[in-house]
Scaffold this motif. Structure first.
Motif, PDB file in Angstrom:
ATOM      1  N   GLU A   1       7.798  21.624  24.340  1.00 53.72           N
ATOM      2  CA  GLU A   1       7.559  22.703  24.510  1.00 53.72           C
ATOM      3  C   GLU A   1       6.916  23.723  25.073  1.00 53.72           C
ATOM      4  O   GLU A   1       6.234  23.284  25.255  1.00 53.72           O
ATOM      5  CB  GLU A   1       8.934  23.638  23.174  1.00 53.72           C
ATOM      6  CG  GLU A   1      10.388  22.172  22.665  1.00 53.72           C
ATOM      7  CD  GLU A   1      11.612  22.732  22.158  1.00 53.72           C
ATOM      8  OE1 GLU A   1      10.608  23.893  21.622  1.00 53.72           O
ATOM      9  OE2 GLU A   1      11.480  22.397  21.176  1.00 53.72           O
ATOM     10  N   GLY A   2       7.657  25.227  25.817  1.00 51.94           N
ATOM     11  CA  GLY A   2       6.620  25.930  26.098  1.00 51.94           C
ATOM     12  C   GLY A   2       6.059  26.369  27.239  1.00 51.94           C
ATOM     13  O   GLY A   2       6.498  25.222  27.903  1.00 51.94           O
ATOM     14  N   ASP A   3       4.952  26.453  27.025  1.00 49.90           N
ATOM     15  CA  ASP A   3       4.887  26.150  28.955  1.00 49.90           C
ATOM     16  C   ASP A   3       4.368  25.225  29.135  1.00 49.90           C
ATOM     17  O   ASP A   3       4.089  24.957  30.590  1.00 49.90           O
ATOM     18  CB  ASP A   3       3.114  26.565  28.760  1.00 49.90           C
ATOM     19  CG  ASP A   3       2.939  28.012  28.823  1.00 49.90           C
ATOM     20  OD1 ASP A   3       3.944  28.834  28.797  1.00 49.90           O
ATOM     21  OD2 ASP A   3       1.662  28.578  28.192  1.00 49.90           O
ATOM     22  N   PHE A   4       4.147  23.947  29.103  1.00 47.23           N
ATOM     23  CA  PHE A   4       4.017  22.531  29.049  1.00 47.23           C
ATOM     24  C   PHE A   4       5.393  21.992  28.559  1.00 47.23           C
ATOM     25  O   PHE A   4       5.571  20.490  29.528  1.00 47.23           O
ATOM     26  CB  PHE A   4       3.141  21.447  28.212  1.00 47.23           C
ATOM     27  CG  PHE A   4       1.663  22.480  29.019  1.00 47.23           C
ATOM     28  CD1 PHE A   4       1.167  22.573  29.909  1.00 47.23           C
ATOM     29  CD2 PHE A   4       1.083  23.093  27.689  1.00 47.23           C
ATOM     30  CE1 PHE A   4      -0.083  22.610  30.802  1.00 47.23           C
ATOM     31  CE2 PHE A   4      -0.278  23.339  27.682  1.00 47.23           C
ATOM     32  CZ  PHE A   4      -0.782  23.175  29.413  1.00 47.23           C
ATOM     33  N   GLY A   5       6.475  22.470  28.216  1.00 47.25           N
ATOM     34  CA  GLY A   5       7.396  21.834  28.446  1.00 47.25           C
ATOM     35  C   GLY A   5       8.590  21.731  29.666  1.00 47.25           C
ATOM     36  O   GLY A   5       8.484  21.949  30.869  1.00 47.25           O
ATOM     37  N   PRO A   6       9.274  20.528  30.176  1.00 47.67           N
ATOM     38  CA  PRO A   6      10.284  20.510  30.862  1.00 47.67           C
ATOM     39  C   PRO A   6      10.437  21.871  31.875  1.00 47.67           C
ATOM     40  O   PRO A   6      10.869  21.255  32.725  1.00 47.67           O
ATOM     41  CB  PRO A   6      11.333  19.565  30.451  1.00 47.67           C
ATOM     42  CG  PRO A   6      11.182  19.727  28.956  1.00 47.67           C
ATOM     43  CD  PRO A   6      10.346  19.830  28.674  1.00 47.67           C
ATOM     44  N   ALA A   7      11.145  22.849  31.048  1.00 45.35           N
ATOM     45  CA  ALA A   7      11.796  23.386  31.886  1.00 45.35           C
ATOM     46  C   ALA A   7      10.502  24.400  32.444  1.00 45.35           C
ATOM     47  O   ALA A   7      10.644  24.901  33.565  1.00 45.35           O
ATOM     48  CB  ALA A   7      11.675  24.945  30.646  1.00 45.35           C
ATOM     49  N   ASN A   8       9.096  24.054  32.684  1.00 47.89           N
ATOM     50  CA  ASN A   8       8.086  24.906  33.328  1.00 47.89           C
ATOM     51  C   ASN A   8       7.145  24.005  33.986  1.00 47.89           C
ATOM     52  O   ASN A   8       6.543  24.140  35.026  1.00 47.89           O
ATOM     53  CB  ASN A   8       6.643  25.989  32.211  1.00 47.89           C
ATOM     54  CG  ASN A   8       7.499  26.445  31.811  1.00 47.89           C
ATOM     55  OD1 ASN A   8       8.724  27.462  32.216  1.00 47.89           O
ATOM     56  ND2 ASN A   8       7.363  27.319  30.654  1.00 47.89           N
ATOM     57  N   VAL A   9       7.109  22.298  33.403  1.00 44.92           N
ATOM     58  CA  VAL A   9       6.208  21.548  34.297  1.00 44.92           C
ATOM     59  C   VAL A   9       7.998  20.513  34.299  1.00 44.92           C
ATOM     60  O   VAL A   9       7.838  19.206  33.829  1.00 44.92           O
ATOM     61  CB  VAL A   9       5.267  21.628  33.848  1.00 44.92           C
ATOM     62  CG1 VAL A   9       4.012  19.688  34.172  1.00 44.92           C
ATOM     63  CG2 VAL A   9       4.025  22.364  32.939  1.00 44.92           C
ATOM     64  N   ASN A  10       7.679  20.268  35.410  1.00 48.67           N
ATOM     65  CA  ASN A  10       8.650  19.316  36.465  1.00 48.67           C
ATOM     66  C   ASN A  10       8.620  18.509  37.844  1.00 48.67           C
ATOM     67  O   ASN A  10       7.960  19.345  38.315  1.00 48.67           O
ATOM     68  CB  ASN A  10      10.517  19.269  36.059  1.00 48.67           C
ATOM     69  CG  ASN A  10      10.657  21.005  36.559  1.00 48.67           C
ATOM     70  OD1 ASN A  10      10.483  20.934  37.590  1.00 48.67           O
ATOM     71  ND2 ASN A  10      10.958  22.063  35.933  1.00 48.67           N
TER      72      ASN A  10
END
Length: 184
Positions: free
Chosen positions: A43-52
């Motif tokens: 989660e967070g900065d490297f979660g799928p909402a930001n890195v995909n």
């Protein structure tokens, strides 16, 4: 036609959940609860909402774009896969690894600085003559362009820390079949 099309329905895998599942708090490809997963969902900065993939496809500075460009450059260099590889002497620079691959009269030279400090590299390339051009195919050092060989096939190049450059030799100083470089 895939092999799955020939299997009875009982053996076919269920359709995979779409990426949207990440945003809705579900874990794709697993029906297990969060307490049964091997590790936590990032989660967070490297979660799928930001890195995909969707976000990186349109970003020329993304890691995905870099890998895509490198794969294209590699595919334009059959010498890497089928050529004869020769490690080049860089004994005075222990952080630098350089090699060349030769195939059917074509040569690709790859130089890698594995250290954090910039390095100035001088290579003597057998079979390369004064005036032969080395055309940049790929490299993290975007400022460096094509090189022209000096006496004895000598070339000099500067690489940033962790930088690299792949170069195709064009003998006789001619343009030959200049292939586009990464990033063009």
């Amino acid at each position: 036609m895939s092999g799955a099309a020939c299997l009875p329905d009982a053996y076919r895998a269920p359709p995979r959940p779409v990426t949207r599942d990440w945003y809705e708090g579900r874990v794709p490809l697993s029906t297990a609860g969060p307490d049964r997963l091997v590790g936590p969902v990032v989660e967070g900065d490297f979660g799928p909402a930001n890195v995909n993939v969707a976000a990186q496809q349109d970003d020329p500075g993304s890691l995905l774009s870099w890998f895509t460009a490198m794969i294209r450059a590699y595919r334009r260099c059959p010498e890497f896969a089928w050529g004869t590889c020769t490690v080049l002497d860089c004994a005075d620079l222990p952080s630098v690894f350089a090699h060349r691959t030769d195939l059917n009269g074509q040569t690709v030279v790859a130089v890698h600085n594995l250290g954090r400090e910039p390095a100035g590299i001088r290579l003597a390339l057998a079979g390369v003559e004064r005036g032969d051009r080395l055309v940049r195919l790929a490299g993290a050092d975007e400022a460096g362009g094509d090189l022209v060989a000096g006496d004895g096939g000598a070339v000099e190049l500067d690489l940033d820390g962790y930088g690299f450059r792949w170069l195709r030799v064009h003998r006789g100083g001619t343009d030959g079949q200049v292939r586009p470089t990464v990033g063009e």
